[in-house]
Design an enzyme around this catalytic site. Structure first.
Site, mmCIF file in Angstrom:
data_model
loop_
_atom_site.group_PDB
_atom_site.id
_atom_site.type_symbol
_atom_site.label_atom_id
_atom_site.label_comp_id
_atom_site.label_asym_id
_atom_site.label_seq_id
_atom_site.Cartn_x
_atom_site.Cartn_y
_atom_site.Cartn_z
ATOM 1 C CE1 TYR A 199 0.892 0.015 4.385
ATOM 2 C CE2 TYR A 199 -1.313 -0.745 4.820
ATOM 3 C CZ TYR A 199 -0.058 -0.431 5.264
ATOM 4 O OH TYR A 199 0.248 -0.557 6.594
ATOM 5 C CD GLU A 200 0.255 5.826 2.025
ATOM 6 O OE1 GLU A 200 0.730 6.650 1.232
ATOM 7 O OE2 GLU A 200 -0.734 6.041 2.732
#
Ligand SMILES: Cc1cc2nc3c(=O)[nH]c(=O)nc-3n(C[C@H](O)[C@H](O)[C@H](O)COP(=O)(O)OP(=O)(O)OC[C@H]3O[C@@H](n4cnc5c(N)ncnc54)[C@H](O)[C@@H]3O)c2cc1C
Length: 592
Positions: A440-441
């Protein structure tokens, strides 16, 4: 299962001795109240919270998980009480803007608290992490009215924040998103669409949840240039932030997933929900970038936090578990066997974990210090240099720290043999939890593309040259301080290798080269960056500090290990990069 112990000695060594936080803060009017006593008191109180409140509900959060109840989401047992304790300690306000109830502490210090929170309970830590990220975006781009209404409630922990970017067909490529925002004519907007994978998007820990949602205005330009950012609360607040009407944003379901079970990952449906624009129309991604550098650093910090916890368990187990005899003969003759820490291969594993973790911790302080300079320096030139260094190193912090963290956690499992694979010791949970940090990110592959593309090739290598110049200056200082000559020579060699490899990439005319070698280049940068951290640590390991951390804390031996046994990886990475893209591209898609 062993408990988590905040690594306060190492944190204090880095903050006070290596990065000289007090001297650094004295340069900035914003930090004039930050003194050693304040710093140490914050660290000690944070350690207590993490060891006594957050760590004890980490394993139960994993087994219980967040649950769907009556159309809402019930946090794992104990999480709501822990969030209350977190908020009562004002931990959500630590780095916040003092004008709206924040404490305005430097990121360099806040990072240390983040490591402890994430290391003791990563699933829990995601709630304050996303709240802090949302606050940053509101503070940097929101109207005064939005700031007044939302920031005090979010800093105080009464309301949490969530970031709603991803859609089923729009993950990395956010330009494909379909969520719409239509003006209501009164300054507000009607938001409609479905977001997926929203961390802490719904829960019962706080009375309100503030969603920062990316959506498209009517007639917006196509792709990523047509995305705007909106604030959409679960409950619409009145003029004094009192809770009003329920907004049309609801959780459709929560995901079943590999780890971080205590953190609900939600499908969020916006059915004409009321929202307010943050920043300028069609500038949503630019607004998000304000907080992305912070968020991505915290994802790296999640990595080291969990990896530290895995190391502590592996170390304690290796000191205790009796199997076999030392190669030089029994060291523990009165017992049935020696502890496994006597075996060189077990030591290799522990040394790898320790050397990577300690460099990783130093690296997040280093990047955080640049973040503080970029935000708070009075001199514009200083802010610009700092901003460029942050831009260059953010993808490295996010990806390299999390890739190494997974390796460390898998190694931490291996140290325990079969006991690392079963649930009892918690090593399996750390592997499962930390794995998401690579995804994620922005996936780690996409971060590597950012480093090599926007930050290196597009800048014609200038940002990397400036970073390399700083590394050489620090090497000169360390040589003056009398560090070991062979370590100094080895560092000079790998810096030279990074410089030559950067030049090779920047000058290449092979169009696919960047994409093909991006991860290798990011890894090379990361290994050299960690070597730089060891040079900075060695630089201060003299006199009294040496007797405290150099010998007792094993800093000198761990540095030797890093240079002798970890850094040679650079040669393999160099060969892989020089081999170019051809072997990656030679198969037709149908041959896979
Ligand atoms: C537990 C969890 C929590 C999350 N929390 C949030 C949240 O709070 N808010 C939110 O908005 N999102 C959240 N996400 C979503 C997350 O950020 C995305 O999953 C991630 O950005 C990747 O998008 P994707 O899954 O659609 O993969 P895709 O974009 O489909 O990527 C698939 C693969 O292709 C690669 N790839 C894609 N494009 C390129 C390219 N141009 N060049 C090279 N490689 C490429 C990727 O690296 C990846 O390996 C969460 C996800 C999970 C699993």
């Amino acid at each position: 299962m062993p408990g988590y112990k905040a690594p306060l000695d190492d944190i204090r060594f880095l903050l006070h001795d290596v990065f000289k936080l007090e001297e650094f803060c004295a340069e900035f009017p914003a930090f004039e109240d930050v003194d050693t006593d304040t710093v140490n008191a914050i660290l000690e109180e944070a350690a207590k919270l993490c060891e006594q409140v957050l760590a004890p509900i980490d394993a139960s959060g994993d087994t219980d998980g967040a649950k769907r109840v009556d159309g809402g989401v019930q946090a794992a047992s104990g999480f709501a009480q822990a969030y209350k304790a977190f908020s009562e300690g004002a931990w959500g306000a630590l780095g916040g803007d003092p004008e709206y109830g924040g404490m305005g502490m430097p990121k360099t210090l806040v990072s240390a608290v983040e490591e402890m929170v994430q290391g003791s309970n990563m699933a829990f830590g995601l709630a304050p992490m996303l709240t802090a990220g949302a606050c940053l975006a509101i503070q940097a781009h929101g109207s005064d009215q939005l700031k007044q209404l939302y920031l005090p409630k979010m800093y105080s922990g009464e309301w949490t924040g969530a970031m709603d970017l991803t859609e089923a067909h729009a993950g990395t490529d956010l330009g494909l998103m379909r969520t719409k925002a239509v003006p209501n004519g009164d300054g507000s907007y009607e938001i409609s669409g479905t977001k997926i994978f929203i961390t802490w998007g719904e829960h019962d820990m706080t009375e309100n949840i503030v969603h920062l949602v990316l959506a498209k205005l009517p007639d917006a330009p196509k792709g990523s240039r047509g995305i705007s950012l909106f604030l959409v609360p679960k409950f619409l607040p009145g003029d004094a932030s009192e809770l009003g009407e329920r907004n049309n944003v609801h959780c459709g379901s929560i995901e079943h997933k590999m780890g971080i079970h205590g953190s609900p990952t939600c499908v969020m449906n916006f059915d004409g929900a009321k929202g307010w624009l943050i920043g300028e129309p069609n500038q949503g991604l630019a607004c998000m970038f304000t907080m992305m550098n912070y968020e991505r650093l915290v994802v790296g910090i999640q990595g080291i936090g969990v990896a530290e916890s895995s190391y502590q368990t592996a170390r304690d187990y290796a000191l205790d578990r009796l199997q076999g005899r030392a190669p030089q003969g029994p060291l523990n003759p009165e017992q049935i066997a020696d502890p496994i820490i006597v075996h060189p291969d077990v030591r290799r594993m522990l040394m790898e974990m320790k050397a990577l973790n300690e460099a990783s911790r130093a690296f997040y302080f280093y990047v955080a210090r640049w973040l503080d300079t970029a935000k708070y320096a009075e001199d514009e030139g200083q802010r610009k240099i700092a901003g460029e260094r942050v831009a260059l190193l953010t993808p490295v912090a996010k990806s390299f720290m999390t890739d190494r963290a997974l390796e460390v956690c898998v190694t931490g499992q291996q140290v325990l043999g079969g006991h690392g694979y079963i649930a009892e010791w918690g090593q399996d949970q750390k592997v499962r939890d930390v794995r998401i940090t690579q995804i994620y990110e922005g996936t780690n592959g996409v971060q590597a593309m950012d480093l090599i593309g926007r930050k290196t090739v597009a800048a014609k290598g200038a940002l990397m040259s400036s970073y390399i110049a700083e590394m050489r200056e620090d090497l000169a200082l360390a040589k003056d301080a009398g560090i070991d000559q062979s370590i100094a020579d080895r560092f000079a060699e790998v810096v030279q290798c990074l410089e030559a490899t950067t030049q090779f990439i920047v000058e290449s005319s092979e169009p696919e080269l960047s994409g093909a070698v991006a991860v290798d280049y990011l890894d090379m940068t990361g290994y050299v960056a960690f070597a730089h951290m060891w040079i900075m640590m060695l630089n201060v390991c003299t006199g009294q500090i040496a007797s405290r951390v150099g010998i007792q804390g094993g800093k000198l031996s761990t540095a030797n290990f890093y240079f002798a046994k970890v850094l040679p990886t650079i040669s393999a990475l160099e060969a892989k990069i020089k081999a170019g893209a051809a072997s990656i591209l030679s198969l037709e898609s149908t041959q896979f």
